[in-house]
Design a protein around this motif. Structure first.
Motif, PDB file in Angstrom:
ATOM      1  N   LYS A 198       1.175 -12.999 -24.699  1.00  0.00           N
ATOM      2  CA  LYS A 198       2.569 -13.055 -24.250  1.00  0.00           C
ATOM      3  C   LYS A 198       2.764 -12.178 -23.008  1.00  0.00           C
ATOM      4  CE  LYS A 198       7.296 -12.331 -25.977  1.00  0.00           C
ATOM      5  NZ  LYS A 198       8.123 -11.838 -27.118  1.00  0.00           N
ATOM      6  N   LEU A 199       2.105 -11.031 -23.000  1.00  0.00           N
ATOM      7  CA  LEU A 199       2.160 -10.133 -21.844  1.00  0.00           C
ATOM      8  C   LEU A 199       1.585 -10.807 -20.603  1.00  0.00           C
ATOM      9  CD1 LEU A 199       2.506  -7.317 -20.481  1.00  0.00           C
ATOM     10  CD2 LEU A 199       0.205  -6.767 -21.345  1.00  0.00           C
ATOM     11  N   ILE A 200       0.433 -11.464 -20.768  1.00  0.00           N
ATOM     12  CA  ILE A 200      -0.219 -12.137 -19.631  1.00  0.00           C
ATOM     13  C   ILE A 200       0.726 -13.167 -19.012  1.00  0.00           C
ATOM     14  CG2 ILE A 200      -2.077 -13.733 -18.996  1.00  0.00           C
ATOM     15  CD1 ILE A 200      -3.797 -12.276 -21.156  1.00  0.00           C
ATOM     16  N   CYS A 201       1.346 -13.974 -19.840  1.00  0.00           N
ATOM     17  CA  CYS A 201       2.257 -15.012 -19.338  1.00  0.00           C
ATOM     18  C   CYS A 201       3.415 -14.400 -18.555  1.00  0.00           C
ATOM     19  CB  CYS A 201       2.798 -15.855 -20.493  1.00  0.00           C
ATOM     20  SG  CYS A 201       1.553 -16.903 -21.273  1.00  0.00           S
ATOM     21  N   LYS A 202       3.965 -13.300 -19.082  1.00  0.00           N
ATOM     22  CA  LYS A 202       5.085 -12.637 -18.427  1.00  0.00           C
ATOM     23  C   LYS A 202       4.654 -12.040 -17.086  1.00  0.00           C
ATOM     24  CE  LYS A 202       9.310 -10.897 -18.241  1.00  0.00           C
ATOM     25  NZ  LYS A 202      10.490 -11.763 -18.014  1.00  0.00           N
ATOM     26  N   LEU A 203       3.476 -11.435 -17.053  1.00  0.00           N
ATOM     27  CA  LEU A 203       2.985 -10.834 -15.810  1.00  0.00           C
ATOM     28  C   LEU A 203       2.731 -11.897 -14.741  1.00  0.00           C
ATOM     29  CD1 LEU A 203       0.489  -8.179 -17.254  1.00  0.00           C
ATOM     30  CD2 LEU A 203       2.721  -7.725 -16.185  1.00  0.00           C
ATOM     31  N   VAL A 204       2.136 -13.007 -15.143  1.00  0.00           N
ATOM     32  CA  VAL A 204       1.847 -14.077 -14.183  1.00  0.00           C
ATOM     33  C   VAL A 204       3.130 -14.616 -13.567  1.00  0.00           C
ATOM     34  CG1 VAL A 204       0.976 -16.444 -13.964  1.00  0.00           C
ATOM     35  CG2 VAL A 204      -0.369 -14.731 -15.190  1.00  0.00           C
ATOM     36  N   SER A 205       4.174 -14.721 -14.362  1.00  0.00           N
ATOM     37  CA  SER A 205       5.428 -15.264 -13.851  1.00  0.00           C
ATOM     38  C   SER A 205       6.236 -14.238 -13.062  1.00  0.00           C
ATOM     39  CB  SER A 205       6.282 -15.810 -15.004  1.00  0.00           C
ATOM     40  OG  SER A 205       6.676 -14.768 -15.881  1.00  0.00           O
ATOM     41  N   SER A 206       5.940 -12.947 -13.260  1.00  0.00           N
ATOM     42  CA  SER A 206       6.772 -11.903 -12.657  1.00  0.00           C
ATOM     43  C   SER A 206       6.158 -11.248 -11.424  1.00  0.00           C
ATOM     44  CB  SER A 206       7.072 -10.803 -13.684  1.00  0.00           C
ATOM     45  OG  SER A 206       7.691 -11.330 -14.825  1.00  0.00           O
ATOM     46  N   ILE A 207       4.875 -11.050 -11.430  1.00  0.00           N
ATOM     47  CA  ILE A 207       4.222 -10.306 -10.340  1.00  0.00           C
ATOM     48  C   ILE A 207       4.240 -11.135  -9.064  1.00  0.00           C
ATOM     49  CG2 ILE A 207       2.016  -9.363  -9.538  1.00  0.00           C
ATOM     50  CD1 ILE A 207       1.412  -8.619 -12.452  1.00  0.00           C
ATOM     51  N   GLU A 208       4.703 -10.542  -7.985  1.00  0.00           N
ATOM     52  CA  GLU A 208       4.796 -11.248  -6.715  1.00  0.00           C
ATOM     53  C   GLU A 208       3.586 -11.013  -5.821  1.00  0.00           C
ATOM     54  OE1 GLU A 208       8.503 -10.171  -4.959  1.00  0.00           O
ATOM     55  OE2 GLU A 208       9.703 -11.202  -6.496  1.00  0.00           O
ATOM     56  N   LYS A 209       2.732 -10.097  -6.197  1.00  0.00           N
ATOM     57  CA  LYS A 209       1.536  -9.804  -5.407  1.00  0.00           C
ATOM     58  C   LYS A 209       0.382 -10.698  -5.870  1.00  0.00           C
ATOM     59  CE  LYS A 209       3.053  -5.169  -4.336  1.00  0.00           C
ATOM     60  NZ  LYS A 209       2.788  -3.718  -4.386  1.00  0.00           N
ATOM     61  N   PRO A 210      -0.682 -10.812  -5.047  1.00  0.00           N
ATOM     62  CA  PRO A 210      -1.796 -11.705  -5.420  1.00  0.00           C
ATOM     63  C   PRO A 210      -2.419 -11.314  -6.755  1.00  0.00           C
ATOM     64  CG  PRO A 210      -1.966 -11.066  -3.106  1.00  0.00           C
ATOM     65  CD  PRO A 210      -0.873 -10.224  -3.704  1.00  0.00           C
ATOM     66  N   GLU A 254       4.810 -19.138  -7.521  1.00  0.00           N
ATOM     67  CA  GLU A 254       4.991 -19.332  -6.086  1.00  0.00           C
ATOM     68  C   GLU A 254       4.168 -18.361  -5.248  1.00  0.00           C
ATOM     69  OE1 GLU A 254       9.147 -19.119  -5.251  1.00  0.00           O
ATOM     70  OE2 GLU A 254       9.630 -20.967  -6.375  1.00  0.00           O
ATOM     71  N   ASN A 255       3.715 -17.273  -5.837  1.00  0.00           N
ATOM     72  CA  ASN A 255       2.967 -16.252  -5.102  1.00  0.00           C
ATOM     73  C   ASN A 255       1.460 -16.452  -5.274  1.00  0.00           C
ATOM     74  OD1 ASN A 255       5.244 -14.474  -4.102  1.00  0.00           O
ATOM     75  ND2 ASN A 255       5.692 -14.550  -6.297  1.00  0.00           N
ATOM     76  N   PRO A 256       0.649 -15.819  -4.400  1.00  0.00           N
ATOM     77  CA  PRO A 256      -0.802 -16.088  -4.387  1.00  0.00           C
ATOM     78  C   PRO A 256      -1.470 -15.887  -5.744  1.00  0.00           C
ATOM     79  CG  PRO A 256      -0.168 -14.844  -2.443  1.00  0.00           C
ATOM     80  CD  PRO A 256       1.038 -14.887  -3.327  1.00  0.00           C
ATOM     81  N   LEU A 257      -2.345 -16.825  -6.079  1.00  0.00           N
ATOM     82  CA  LEU A 257      -3.070 -16.808  -7.353  1.00  0.00           C
ATOM     83  C   LEU A 257      -4.469 -17.353  -7.142  1.00  0.00           C
ATOM     84  CD1 LEU A 257      -3.116 -16.603 -10.536  1.00  0.00           C
ATOM     85  CD2 LEU A 257      -2.342 -18.992 -10.525  1.00  0.00           C
ATOM     86  N   VAL A 258      -5.454 -16.682  -7.715  1.00  0.00           N
ATOM     87  CA  VAL A 258      -6.828 -17.181  -7.771  1.00  0.00           C
ATOM     88  C   VAL A 258      -7.215 -17.279  -9.239  1.00  0.00           C
ATOM     89  CG1 VAL A 258      -9.245 -16.761  -7.185  1.00  0.00           C
ATOM     90  CG2 VAL A 258      -7.446 -16.077  -5.573  1.00  0.00           C
ATOM     91  N   ILE A 259      -7.629 -18.448  -9.672  1.00  0.00           N
ATOM     92  CA  ILE A 259      -8.163 -18.579 -11.026  1.00  0.00           C
ATOM     93  C   ILE A 259      -9.683 -18.705 -10.932  1.00  0.00           C
ATOM     94  CG2 ILE A 259      -6.051 -19.589 -11.938  1.00  0.00           C
ATOM     95  CD1 ILE A 259      -7.494 -22.338 -11.959  1.00  0.00           C
ATOM     96  N   GLN A 275      -2.279 -26.253 -20.190  1.00  0.00           N
ATOM     97  CA  GLN A 275      -0.975 -26.026 -19.565  1.00  0.00           C
ATOM     98  C   GLN A 275      -1.153 -25.508 -18.133  1.00  0.00           C
ATOM     99  OE1 GLN A 275       2.194 -24.399 -22.439  1.00  0.00           O
ATOM    100  NE2 GLN A 275       0.309 -23.557 -23.287  1.00  0.00           N
ATOM    101  N   LEU A 276      -2.023 -26.126 -17.404  1.00  0.00           N
ATOM    102  CA  LEU A 276      -2.273 -25.685 -16.038  1.00  0.00           C
ATOM    103  C   LEU A 276      -1.012 -25.772 -15.180  1.00  0.00           C
ATOM    104  CD1 LEU A 276      -4.622 -24.708 -14.208  1.00  0.00           C
ATOM    105  CD2 LEU A 276      -4.913 -27.085 -13.489  1.00  0.00           C
ATOM    106  N   GLU A 277      -0.134 -26.686 -15.548  1.00  0.00           N
ATOM    107  CA  GLU A 277       1.110 -26.853 -14.778  1.00  0.00           C
ATOM    108  C   GLU A 277       1.954 -25.577 -14.780  1.00  0.00           C
ATOM    109  OE1 GLU A 277       1.961 -28.041 -18.986  1.00  0.00           O
ATOM    110  OE2 GLU A 277       0.371 -28.486 -17.535  1.00  0.00           O
ATOM    111  N   LYS A 278       1.802 -24.741 -15.819  1.00  0.00           N
ATOM    112  CA  LYS A 278       2.544 -23.475 -15.848  1.00  0.00           C
ATOM    113  C   LYS A 278       2.077 -22.546 -14.738  1.00  0.00           C
ATOM    114  CE  LYS A 278       4.026 -23.172 -20.688  1.00  0.00           C
ATOM    115  NZ  LYS A 278       3.995 -22.340 -21.915  1.00  0.00           N
ATOM    116  N   LEU A 279       0.774 -22.551 -14.480  1.00  0.00           N
ATOM    117  CA  LEU A 279       0.255 -21.735 -13.384  1.00  0.00           C
ATOM    118  C   LEU A 279       0.709 -22.284 -12.044  1.00  0.00           C
ATOM    119  CD1 LEU A 279      -3.395 -21.003 -14.576  1.00  0.00           C
ATOM    120  CD2 LEU A 279      -1.452 -19.437 -14.535  1.00  0.00           C
ATOM    121  N   ASN A 280       0.873 -23.582 -11.977  1.00  0.00           N
ATOM    122  CA  ASN A 280       1.291 -24.210 -10.728  1.00  0.00           C
ATOM    123  C   ASN A 280       2.722 -23.849 -10.360  1.00  0.00           C
ATOM    124  OD1 ASN A 280      -0.107 -25.593  -8.831  1.00  0.00           O
ATOM    125  ND2 ASN A 280       0.367 -27.620  -9.605  1.00  0.00           N
ATOM    126  N   LYS A 281       3.511 -23.401 -11.341  1.00  0.00           N
ATOM    127  CA  LYS A 281       4.890 -23.019 -11.061  1.00  0.00           C
ATOM    128  C   LYS A 281       4.970 -21.677 -10.342  1.00  0.00           C
ATOM    129  CE  LYS A 281       6.864 -25.539 -14.991  1.00  0.00           C
ATOM    130  NZ  LYS A 281       7.561 -25.418 -16.298  1.00  0.00           N
TER     131      LYS A 281
END
Length: 510
Positions: free
Chosen positions: A340-352, A374-379, A366-372
Motif C-alpha cells: 500500500k505504501l509503494i502505491c501511494k509513493l508512486v502516485s505522490s512522488i514527483e521526482k524520478p 505523470e512524472n519520470p519513471l523507470v521500471i 495493472q500496468l495501466e496504473k503506472l501509466n497514470k
C-alpha cells in the motif's frame, strides 16, 4: 548500430522495390556479390578452396545461387546442393538457378546426405529470417553434419534454425563462423542464443535506402556498443561537490533482504552519487549502519516487524524533498502495508523513480496504473515480473519479444528496462539492446545494483532513458571484466561493486 526484426526486413525489401524501383532480381544479385566478397575473404588463405553452398527454396536459397555465380566468375571451385526439388522453385530463386545451370556450375539435389569432399567453406542458404519454431527432423542430419565438419560456415542473413525475432533455438541450428546480413543485422542475431550462433556479423549494402531516411513500422531497434559510451558518459564537472553529484533516496530492504538495500545503495555510490539515504526498519538499522559506511540511513520505527509500511509515508515524503531520484522496491517485501505504501509513493512522488523488484508487485496485471503517473519513471522488470505486469506467459514473451514490446510501448509512456538476454531498454519508439554482460550476472543482487546505478545517473542529470541503457552497459561490462578473475559461476553481486569504478573510469576521461 541499427537492428531489424524479420517483419521490418521484409518491409525494407518492399520499400526498395516499390518506392525505389529496384527489382527483386537486382537485390538478389547484389546480395550474391556481397556474399561472394565475404566468402572470398574467409578462404583467402586457402590454396584452390572448395566452397559448398547449401540452398533452401526461399530467397536465401536464391541468394546462395547468386553467390555461386559470383564465386564462379572468380574461378572458385564452387558447388551448390539444394535440399528441395526444382519443382518447388519459383520467381527470383528459379531465375538464379537457371543462370547457374547455364554457367555449368555443379548443382545437386536431395534430402539425403551425399558423400561430399569436405569443403573449406560452407555457405548456409537453407533458411532465412522467416524461420520460426522447431527444425524439421529430416533437416536435423544436415545441420548436425554442417556443425560437425571442420569447415568454416558463412550464413546468409541469419543462421538456419535461429529465430529472427527472439534469438532462440528450439532444437538445432547452424553454428556459423560468420553471418553476412543486408541493410542491418537481424534482431535474432543479438538476442539470447543468437550471438553464439551468428559469429562475426558482416553488414553489407545491396541497394536498400538509408534506414534513417525512411519510416519502418515497429520500434527503432539499436545495439548499444562500447564505442557509443563516450558519446554519453562525460567526466564530472570540476565544480562538482557531494550535493551536486546527485542525491539518491533508496527505499528498500526488509527482514531477510537487507542485502538488497545495501547493494542498491552501493550501486548508486559506486557509479557517482554524491550522497545517499537508505530507509530501513528501525529494528534493522544496526545492520545498515555497519554495512553502509559512506551513506546515511533513515530508520523508521517498525515495532520489531522488520518491514516498513503505510504509516511511514509522511516521514519518507519529508526525505523525498532532499533527493534528486528515488530507488523504490529492492527487497521491500510483499507485506500488505508495504504494498500500500509503494502505491501511494508512486502516485505522490514527483521526482524520478526507479521501480524495481518488490516495487513492481502491487501493479501485477495493472500496468495501466503506472501509466497514470505523470512524472519520470523507470521500471526494471525481469521476465517473470514483466509477465506479471502485462498478464502474458513468460515463454510467450521470450518467443515473441519484439512483437509484445512493440505493442506494450504503444501505450506505456515511461522507460522500461527489461532484464532478459541481453537487457533491452525501451522508451517511446526507441529500443536499445545492450551488448555487454554474461551468465555471471545470473546471481542474486545484481539487479539491485543496477537499480542503484540507474538512480545515480539520473541524479547526475542523465535522462531516465540514457541513464537506463548506459547503466545497463556499464553493469554488464563490469561483469565482463570479472570473467578472467572470477569466471562465470564464481561471480557474486558484490564483486561488481569493486569493478564498477574502474569500468566507468575507462570511459569518463573525455
Amino acid at each position: 548500430m541499427r537492428l531489424l526484426t524479420p517483419d521490418q526486413a521484409r518491409e525494407l525489401d518492399q520499400i526498395s522495390m516499390d518506392d525505389l524501383g529496384i527489382s527483386g532480381t537486382i537485390l538478389m544479385g547484389n546480395a550474391g556479390s556481397r556474399i561472394s566478397d565475404v566468402a572470398l575473404e574467409l578462404v583467402a588463405d586457402f590454396h584452390n578452396p572448395f566452397i559448398l553452398i547449401i540452398c533452401g527454396k526461399g530467397n536465401n536459397g536464391g541468394d546462395g545461387y547468386a553467390a555461386a555465380l559470383e564465386l564462379s566468375k572468380n574461378n572458385i571451385n564452387v558447388k551448390v546442393h539444394s535440399l528441395y526439388s526444382i519443382d518447388e522453385y519459383k520467381g527470383d530463386l528459379l531465375d538464379y538457378y537457371l543462370k547457374c545451370y547455364s554457367s555449368n556450375i555443379s548443382i545437386t539435389f536431395g534430402i539425403d546426405l551425399p558423400d561430399f569432399t569436405p569443403p573449406d567453406l560452407i555457405i548456409d542458404g537453407l533458411f532465412g529470417i522467416g524461420f520460426k519454431g522447431k527444425l524439421k527432423e529430416t533437416l536435423v542430419p544436415w545441420v548436425e553434419w554442417i556443425n560437425n565438419t571442420k569447415s568454416s560456415v558463412l550464413s546468409i542473413d541469419i543462421p538456419s534454425g535461429l529465430d529472427g525475432n527472439s534469438g532462440t533455438v528450439i532444437n538445432h541450428a547452424i553454428k556459423s563462423k560468420a553471418t553476412v546480413t543486408f541493410g542491418a543485422p537481424k534482431l535474432g542475431c543479438v538476442l539470447r542464443q543468437g550471438k553464439n550462433y551468428s559469429g562475426l556479423i558482416y553488414t553489407k549494402e545491396i541497394g536498400f535506402p538509408n534506414l534513417d531516411t525512411i519510416q519502418i513500422q515497429g520500434l527503432d531497434w539499436k545495439l548499444f556498443e562500447e564505442f557509443d559510451v563516450n558519446d554519453i558518459l562525460k567526466k564530472p564537472d570540476l565544480n562538482t561537490n557531494k550535493y551536486t553529484a546527485g542525491k539518491v533516496l533508496v527505499i528498500a530492504g526488509s527482514r531477510g533482504m537487507t542485502g538488497a538495500a545495501i547493494l542498491s545503495t552501493f550501486g548508486a555510490l559506486r557509479s557517482g552519487a554524491g550522497l545517499t539515504i537508505t530507509t530501513t526498519p528501525a529494528s534493522l538499522n544496526g545492520i545498515m549502519e555497519r554495512s553502509i559506511l559512506e551513506g546515511m540511513t533513515l530508520p523508521l520505527e517498525d515495532g520489531g516487524s522488520g518491514y516498513i509500511g503505510f504509516n511511514h509515508y509522511d516521514e519518507i515524503m519529508n526525505t523525498v524533498e532532499w533527493a534528486d531520484t528515488i530507488v523504490l522496491g529492492p527487497g521491500l517485501g510483499r507485506e500488505r502495508h508495504t504494498q500500500k505504501l509503494i502505491c501511494k509513493l508512486v502516485s505522490s512522488i514527483e521526482k524520478p523513480i526507479i521501480l524495481d523488484a518488490d516495487g513492481l508487485y502491487p501493479f501485477s496485471d495493472q500496468l495501466e496504473k503506472l501509466n497514470k503517473r505523470e512524472n519520470p519513471l523507470v521500471i526494471t522488470p525481469h521476465l517473470g515480473e514483466l509477465s506479471n505486469l502485462i498478464g502474458k506467459n513468460k515463454n510467450d514473451i521470450i518467443f515473441n519479444f519484439p512483437i509484445i514490446m512493440t505493442n506494450l510501448m504503444k501505450d506505456f509512456h515511461h522507460v522500461a528496462l527489461v532484464k532478459q538476454v541481453p537487457n533491452c531498454t525501451f522508451y517511446k519508439n526507441h529500443a536499445i539492446v545492450n551488448s555487454s554482460g554474461n551468465p555471471g550476472l545470473a546471481t542474486g543482487g545484481t539487479g539491485d545494483i543496477l537499480a542503484g546505478m540507474i538512480g545515480s545517473l539520473i541524479a547526475q542529470n542523465y535522462t531516465p532513458f540514457n541513464a537506463s541503457f548506459l547503466a545497463s552497459f556499464l553493469h554488464g561490462k563490469a561483469s565482463d571484466m570479472l570473467v578472467n578473475e572470477k569466471g562465470y559461476r564464481g561471480q557474486i553481486a558484490s564483486d561488481l561493486l569493486d569493478k564498477i569504478p574502474s569500468t566507468i573510469g575507462c570511459y569518463e576521461r573525455f
